[in-house]
Design an enzyme around this catalytic site. Structure first.
Site, PDB file in Angstrom:
ATOM      1  N   GLY A   1      -0.224   3.847  12.248  1.00 34.97           N
ATOM      2  CA  GLY A   1       0.465   2.936  13.171  1.00 34.97           C
ATOM      3  C   GLY A   1       0.393   3.356  14.630  1.00 34.97           C
TER       4      GLY A   1
ATOM      5  NE  ARG B   1      -5.078  -5.249   2.710  1.00 32.68           N
ATOM      6  CZ  ARG B   1      -5.006  -4.849   3.995  1.00 32.68           C
ATOM      7  NH1 ARG B   1      -5.213  -3.568   4.308  1.00 32.68           N
ATOM      8  NH2 ARG B   1      -4.745  -5.692   4.942  1.00 32.68           N
TER       9      ARG B   1
ATOM     10  CG  ASP C   1      -1.561  -0.928  14.562  1.00 33.18           C
ATOM     11  OD1 ASP C   1      -2.736  -1.147  14.873  1.00 33.18           O
ATOM     12  OD2 ASP C   1      -1.192  -0.717  13.395  1.00 33.18           O
TER      13      ASP C   1
ATOM     14  CE1 TYR D   1       0.881  -0.805   4.380  1.00 35.21           C
ATOM     15  CE2 TYR D   1      -0.020   1.405   4.589  1.00 35.21           C
ATOM     16  CZ  TYR D   1       0.689   0.353   5.116  1.00 35.21           C
ATOM     17  OH  TYR D   1       1.221   0.451   6.366  1.00 35.21           O
TER      18      TYR D   1
ATOM     19  CB  ILE E   1     -14.204  -0.138  11.228  1.00 38.47           C
ATOM     20  CG1 ILE E   1     -14.784  -1.101  12.277  1.00 38.47           C
ATOM     21  CG2 ILE E   1     -15.087  -0.136   9.964  1.00 38.47           C
ATOM     22  CD1 ILE E   1     -16.184  -0.772  12.756  1.00 38.47           C
TER      23      ILE E   1
ATOM     24  N   GLY F   1      -5.814  12.190  23.060  1.00 42.55           N
ATOM     25  CA  GLY F   1      -5.262  11.221  24.009  1.00 42.55           C
ATOM     26  C   GLY F   1      -6.043   9.930  23.990  1.00 42.55           C
TER      27      GLY F   1
END
Ligand code: ADP
Ligand code: CKP
Ligand code: MG
Length: 313
Positions: A255, A108, A258, A90, A165, A231
């Site tokens: 990211g 993908r 994650d 991507y 999502i 936050g």
């Protein structure tokens, strides 16, 4: 045997070297990413072991993903090379049309990663882990990938899920809700990672307290509720924690969630309270957004500690 196992699609990321619409971008910088791979790296930086169950193609990008994962300490035993098709990639368009935000453009569909299937899920491996993690991305990419997550959740001692999502990966938002909600209802989720946008789709509420109440009714034990630049909040046993975001120069926010999820969950698994785990999650996500690349800068527990003690905005 590892402490934590994640299931998902690792991808090669081409991050725009300059901000603006992709048609004007001349240089791209390659990174290895994918939500669950990013998550695994955060777990490892916080001193637990982590394995990734995934497929990559029999191509240079697939080899790149395996070698990078191995170098970061991920257990790659269950990353399968699928000779039938290619490794997904991507591009990231940064700062346009919304400053400080990024857009992901995927190539993908039909990738090796999307062919993840229940046969890739080894029962003994899953049963031995303390926690199994996946995301709404894996639930979206194919029926077989969704079934792989369901098999792993069925066998797992404990589970975490990041709703993540991605409207581009679902035929409709109703489809996302119809897929994710039954999984939340059926399996006890130890830690749910989500945000107001996803919660609006799933439960039609956005207020954090309302969200916690509703998720708790579905069997969620701990809720990590991310609020972007503002936050994040965490809830457990009716106790709530909030930590404000830091003001930093945002290069690419991809990211962040994650890094926060892997950091929070691995510290929580090591017996740290929700306040401590949340503070470290905020530290990790803040550092990650100051650069291109989703996981290179994810800090160790000690480096996040330094950030929290020394960085003032
Ligand atoms: P995701 O990456 O999953 O969409 P968020 O955007 O909510 O998740 O980001 C997760 C965390 O990253 C936030 O709780 C915050 O700590 C940090 N963060 C994200 N965007 C910003 C920003 N613009 N400024 C400061 N911190 C941010
Ligand atoms: O929610 P995050 O910004 O933390 O997720 C980023 C990852 O897997 C990124 O690496 C990308 O490859 C993806 O999410 C995705 O498939 O969108
Ligand atoms: Mg996310």
């Amino acid at each position: 045997m590892v402490d934590v196992i994640a299931l998902g699609e690792p991808l090669v990321q081409f991050n725009s070297f300059t901000s603006g619409p992709l048609r004007f971008v001349n240089y791209f910088e390659k990174h290895i990413a994918g939500s669950e791979l990013n998550f695994c790296i955060a777990v490892i930086r916080n001193h637990l072991s982590c394995g990734l169950i995934a497929r990559v193609g029999n191509d240079e990008f697939g080899r790149n993903i395996i070698e990078y994962s191995r170098a970061q300490g991920i257990d790659t035993t269950y990353i399968k090379v699928d000779k039938e098709t290619f490794t997904g990639i991507y591009f990231i368009q940064r700062g346009y049309p919304i400053p400080m935000k990024s857009e992901l453009i995927y190539y993908r569909k039909g990738s090796a990663g999307s062919r993840l299937s229940p046969e890739d899920v080894d029962e003994t491996y899953i049963r031995s882990a303390r926690l199994v993690h996946s995301t709404g991305i894996t639930l979206a990419i194919s029926d077989s990938a969704k079934e792989a997550v369901i098999k792993a959740f069925e066998l797992a001692k404990s589970r975490s899920l990041d709703t993540n999502i991605r409207p581009k990966l679902w035929s409709s938002l109703e489809k996302a809700r119809e897929t994710i909600l039954p999984i939340l209802k059926k399996y006890d989720i130890e830690v749910l990672v989500t945000d107001p946008d996803d919660t609006k789709i799933l439960l039609d509420v956005t207020d954090p307290d309302d969200a916690y109440r509703k998720y708790k009714e579905l069997g969620v034990k701990v809720l990590l509720y991310k609020l972007g630049a503002k936050g994040a909040m965490a809830y457990k046993d009716n106790v709530k924690a909030f930590k404000e975001g830091y003001k930093v120069q945002v290069e690419d926010p991809t990211g962040a969630g994650d890094a926060m999820a892997g950091t929070f969950i691995s510290l929580y698994l090591q017996g740290k309270g929700i306040e401590y785990s949340l503070a470290h999650g905020i530290a990790a996500s803040t550092i990650v957004i100051t650069v291109r690349g989703d996981n290179e800068l994810t800090p160790t527990t000690e480096d996040a500690e330094r950030f929290l003690n020394e960085f003032k905005t």
